[in-house]
Write a protein that holds these residues in place. Structure first.
Motif, PDB file in Angstrom:
ATOM      1  N   ALA A  34       0.936  -1.171   0.035  1.00 45.79           N
ATOM      2  CA  ALA A  34      -0.072  -0.117   0.037  1.00 45.79           C
ATOM      3  C   ALA A  34       0.861   1.219  -0.045  1.00 45.79           C
ATOM      4  CB  ALA A  34      -0.917   0.079   1.200  1.00 45.79           C
ATOM      5  N   LEU A  35       0.717   2.192  -0.688  1.00 47.40           N
ATOM      6  CA  LEU A  35       1.611   3.238  -0.948  1.00 47.40           C
ATOM      7  C   LEU A  35       0.653   4.489  -0.458  1.00 47.40           C
ATOM      8  CD1 LEU A  35       2.507   3.009  -4.829  1.00 47.40           C
ATOM      9  CD2 LEU A  35       3.824   2.297  -2.738  1.00 47.40           C
ATOM     10  N   ASP A  36       0.141   4.421   0.293  1.00 45.89           N
ATOM     11  CA  ASP A  36      -0.613   5.516   1.158  1.00 45.89           C
ATOM     12  C   ASP A  36      -1.516   5.062   2.102  1.00 45.89           C
ATOM     13  OD1 ASP A  36      -3.168   5.582  -0.054  1.00 45.89           O
ATOM     14  OD2 ASP A  36      -2.466   6.482  -1.794  1.00 45.89           O
ATOM     15  N   GLY A  37      -2.031   6.049   3.175  1.00 42.48           N
ATOM     16  CA  GLY A  37      -2.753   5.619   4.303  1.00 42.48           C
ATOM     17  C   GLY A  37      -3.924   5.044   3.830  1.00 42.48           C
ATOM     18  N   ASP A  38      -4.731   5.645   2.654  1.00 41.64           N
ATOM     19  CA  ASP A  38      -6.111   5.290   2.491  1.00 41.64           C
ATOM     20  C   ASP A  38      -6.125   3.893   1.958  1.00 41.64           C
ATOM     21  OD1 ASP A  38      -7.756   7.530   2.927  1.00 41.64           O
ATOM     22  OD2 ASP A  38      -6.485   8.651   1.216  1.00 41.64           O
ATOM     23  N   GLU A  39      -5.073   3.608   0.997  1.00 40.02           N
ATOM     24  CA  GLU A  39      -5.126   2.144   0.531  1.00 40.02           C
ATOM     25  C   GLU A  39      -4.740   1.376   1.717  1.00 40.02           C
ATOM     26  OE1 GLU A  39      -2.435  -0.016  -3.104  1.00 40.02           O
ATOM     27  OE2 GLU A  39      -2.025   1.905  -2.389  1.00 40.02           O
ATOM     28  N   ALA A  40      -3.803   1.713   2.836  1.00 40.28           N
ATOM     29  CA  ALA A  40      -3.658   0.724   3.897  1.00 40.28           C
ATOM     30  C   ALA A  40      -4.985   0.273   4.532  1.00 40.28           C
ATOM     31  CB  ALA A  40      -2.603   1.277   4.733  1.00 40.28           C
ATOM     32  N   LEU A  41      -5.821   1.466   4.806  1.00 42.90           N
ATOM     33  CA  LEU A  41      -6.980   1.277   5.585  1.00 42.90           C
ATOM     34  C   LEU A  41      -7.834   0.377   4.385  1.00 42.90           C
ATOM     35  CD1 LEU A  41      -7.491   4.772   6.735  1.00 42.90           C
ATOM     36  CD2 LEU A  41      -6.911   2.791   8.199  1.00 42.90           C
ATOM     37  N   TYR A  42      -7.973   0.553   3.243  1.00 44.83           N
ATOM     38  CA  TYR A  42      -8.678  -0.310   2.471  1.00 44.83           C
ATOM     39  C   TYR A  42      -8.571  -1.867   2.512  1.00 44.83           C
ATOM     40  CZ  TYR A  42     -10.603  -2.649  -1.728  1.00 44.83           C
ATOM     41  OH  TYR A  42     -11.021  -3.696  -2.267  1.00 44.83           O
ATOM     42  N   ARG A  43      -7.198  -1.937   2.178  1.00 41.48           N
ATOM     43  CA  ARG A  43      -6.523  -3.512   2.295  1.00 41.48           C
ATOM     44  C   ARG A  43      -6.814  -4.083   3.587  1.00 41.48           C
ATOM     45  NH1 ARG A  43      -4.067  -4.808  -2.258  1.00 41.48           N
ATOM     46  NH2 ARG A  43      -2.967  -2.820  -3.781  1.00 41.48           N
ATOM     47  N   THR A  44      -6.665  -3.703   4.771  1.00 44.33           N
ATOM     48  CA  THR A  44      -6.916  -4.039   6.060  1.00 44.33           C
ATOM     49  C   THR A  44      -8.354  -4.162   6.138  1.00 44.33           C
ATOM     50  OG1 THR A  44      -6.715  -1.761   7.314  1.00 44.33           O
ATOM     51  CG2 THR A  44      -4.681  -3.256   7.068  1.00 44.33           C
ATOM     52  N   SER A  45      -9.252  -3.775   5.771  1.00 43.15           N
ATOM     53  CA  SER A  45     -10.458  -4.040   5.743  1.00 43.15           C
ATOM     54  C   SER A  45     -11.160  -4.855   5.058  1.00 43.15           C
ATOM     55  CB  SER A  45     -11.366  -2.631   5.212  1.00 43.15           C
ATOM     56  OG  SER A  45     -11.339  -2.819   3.872  1.00 43.15           O
ATOM     57  N   VAL A  46     -10.162  -5.549   4.011  1.00 43.49           N
ATOM     58  CA  VAL A  46     -10.452  -6.527   3.010  1.00 43.49           C
ATOM     59  C   VAL A  46      -9.707  -7.977   3.717  1.00 43.49           C
ATOM     60  CG1 VAL A  46     -10.313  -7.547   0.633  1.00 43.49           C
ATOM     61  CG2 VAL A  46     -11.037  -5.127   1.104  1.00 43.49           C
ATOM     62  N   HIS A  47      -8.297  -7.837   4.146  1.00 35.24           N
ATOM     63  CA  HIS A  47      -7.729  -8.702   4.205  1.00 35.24           C
ATOM     64  C   HIS A  47      -7.101  -8.812   5.743  1.00 35.24           C
ATOM     65  CE1 HIS A  47      -7.309  -9.806   0.048  1.00 35.24           C
ATOM     66  NE2 HIS A  47      -6.855  -8.396  -0.183  1.00 35.24           N
ATOM     67  N   GLY A  48      -7.045  -9.937   6.308  1.00 37.31           N
ATOM     68  CA  GLY A  48      -6.482 -10.273   7.457  1.00 37.31           C
ATOM     69  C   GLY A  48      -4.941 -10.524   7.683  1.00 37.31           C
ATOM     70  N   TYR A  49      -3.966  -9.518   7.642  1.00 35.10           N
ATOM     71  CA  TYR A  49      -2.665  -9.464   7.649  1.00 35.10           C
ATOM     72  C   TYR A  49      -2.060 -10.019   8.864  1.00 35.10           C
ATOM     73  CZ  TYR A  49      -2.974  -7.049   3.153  1.00 35.10           C
ATOM     74  OH  TYR A  49      -3.178  -6.868   2.059  1.00 35.10           O
ATOM     75  N   ASP A  50      -1.123 -10.859   9.089  1.00 32.79           N
ATOM     76  CA  ASP A  50      -0.502 -11.173  10.183  1.00 32.79           C
ATOM     77  C   ASP A  50       0.224 -10.012  10.870  1.00 32.79           C
ATOM     78  OD1 ASP A  50      -1.124 -14.194  10.530  1.00 32.79           O
ATOM     79  OD2 ASP A  50      -0.083 -14.031   8.585  1.00 32.79           O
ATOM     80  N   VAL A  51       1.054  -9.203  10.000  1.00 30.01           N
ATOM     81  CA  VAL A  51       1.869  -8.128  10.282  1.00 30.01           C
ATOM     82  C   VAL A  51       1.519  -6.938   9.288  1.00 30.01           C
ATOM     83  CG1 VAL A  51       4.221  -7.230  10.962  1.00 30.01           C
ATOM     84  CG2 VAL A  51       3.381  -9.730  11.542  1.00 30.01           C
ATOM     85  N   VAL A  52       1.552  -5.821   9.861  1.00 29.12           N
ATOM     86  CA  VAL A  52       1.302  -4.708   8.951  1.00 29.12           C
ATOM     87  C   VAL A  52       2.684  -3.822   9.403  1.00 29.12           C
ATOM     88  CG1 VAL A  52       0.153  -2.213   8.455  1.00 29.12           C
ATOM     89  CG2 VAL A  52      -1.058  -4.483   9.041  1.00 29.12           C
ATOM     90  N   VAL A  53       3.460  -3.646   8.221  1.00 28.78           N
ATOM     91  CA  VAL A  53       4.635  -2.849   8.440  1.00 28.78           C
ATOM     92  C   VAL A  53       4.449  -1.320   8.005  1.00 28.78           C
ATOM     93  CG1 VAL A  53       7.263  -2.657   7.689  1.00 28.78           C
ATOM     94  CG2 VAL A  53       6.164  -4.772   7.986  1.00 28.78           C
ATOM     95  N   LEU A  54       4.278  -0.447   8.834  1.00 29.74           N
ATOM     96  CA  LEU A  54       3.590   0.773   8.353  1.00 29.74           C
ATOM     97  C   LEU A  54       4.722   2.006   8.791  1.00 29.74           C
ATOM     98  CD1 LEU A  54       0.735   2.457   8.294  1.00 29.74           C
ATOM     99  CD2 LEU A  54       0.609   2.348  10.790  1.00 29.74           C
ATOM    100  N   ASP A  55       4.866   2.550   7.654  1.00 37.66           N
ATOM    101  CA  ASP A  55       5.430   3.968   7.692  1.00 37.66           C
ATOM    102  C   ASP A  55       5.001   5.044   8.272  1.00 37.66           C
ATOM    103  OD1 ASP A  55       7.439   5.909   7.128  1.00 37.66           O
ATOM    104  OD2 ASP A  55       6.994   6.383   5.133  1.00 37.66           O
TER     105      ASP A  55
END
Length: 221
Positions: A30-51
């Motif tokens: 994910a290249l920005d915060g909006d995309e990160a919020l969308y992807r985490t609403s769809v997928h269950g990630y084990d770890v989110v590496v967040l800038d």
């Protein structure tokens, strides 16, 4: 293990993703915060590496949002600011770990693996089932002392099945956890990987197929 890299510098994000895939992880970007919020609403990630320093919706806001909705994945926050005050602020926003830039890739891998071993039900550093032993950190597996020559995806699938402790894991769950979004959900990828894994594990069979449900590790004989 499935990981989301949230980083606005595309070259860095793709370099890190390539390295993590070589470590056997399934990685989305994910290249920005909006995309990160969308992807985490769809997928269950084990770890989110967040800038932390994202344009638009900043990393702090993403972290607070994930914590506020009880997101099960762990958050590893990255930032160029590495003071104690910055680290404390990151933890206050809900981060599980903090890594200042620049960082050593080996340390990033170690921290991701450590975080992934801290879900609601802790996964031990080594997964053992009868004569089968899998070391997630070293990415090695053996059966009755014999080293198994497994691909990264085979190791990932075996780790998920062992961590499930004998409960059934569906093909959809395996696809979600061990592959990234580029995987075609209508292919026979999971079935083929399970077939190869069974062959390499040898006899007696360790992976059971549960009709209309999925797969599980057989009870020790």
């Amino acid at each position: 293990m499935r990981v989301l890299i949230v980083e606005d510098h595309r070259d860095l994000a793709e370099t890190v993703a390539t390295g993590l895939r070589r470590e056997g992880m399934a990685v989305d970007l994910a290249l920005d915060g909006d995309e990160a919020l969308y992807r985490t609403s769809v997928h269950g990630y084990d770890v989110v590496v967040l800038d932390r320093d994202l344009p638009g919706v900043r990393g702090d806001e993403v972290c607070r949002s994930l914590a506020g909705r009880g997101y099960p994945g762990r958050v590893l926050m990255l930032t160029a600011a590495g003071s104690v005050a910055d680290r404390v602020a990151g933890f206050e926003h809900g981060a599980d770990d903090y890594l200042p830039k620049p960082f050593a890739f080996d340390e990033l891998v170690m921290r991701i693996r450590a975080l992934a071993r801290r879900p609601a039900t802790a996964i031990p550093p080594a997964l053992v089932h009868g004569g089968l032993r899998l070391d997630p950190a070293r990415r090695t597996a053996s059966r009755d002392g014999r080293r198994l020559d497994l691909t990264p995806k085979e190791l990932a699938v075996l780790e998920i099945l062992l961590a499930a402790g004998g409960t059934v894991v569906s093909a959809e769950q395996l696809l979600e956890r061990a592959w990234d979004e580029a995987a075609d959900p209508f292919t026979q990828t999971v079935k083929v990987t399970i077939s190869r894994l069974r062959r390499k594990l040898g006899d007696p069979p360790l992976i059971e197929t549960v009709p209309q449900a999925g797969y599980r590790i057989a009870a020790p004989s």
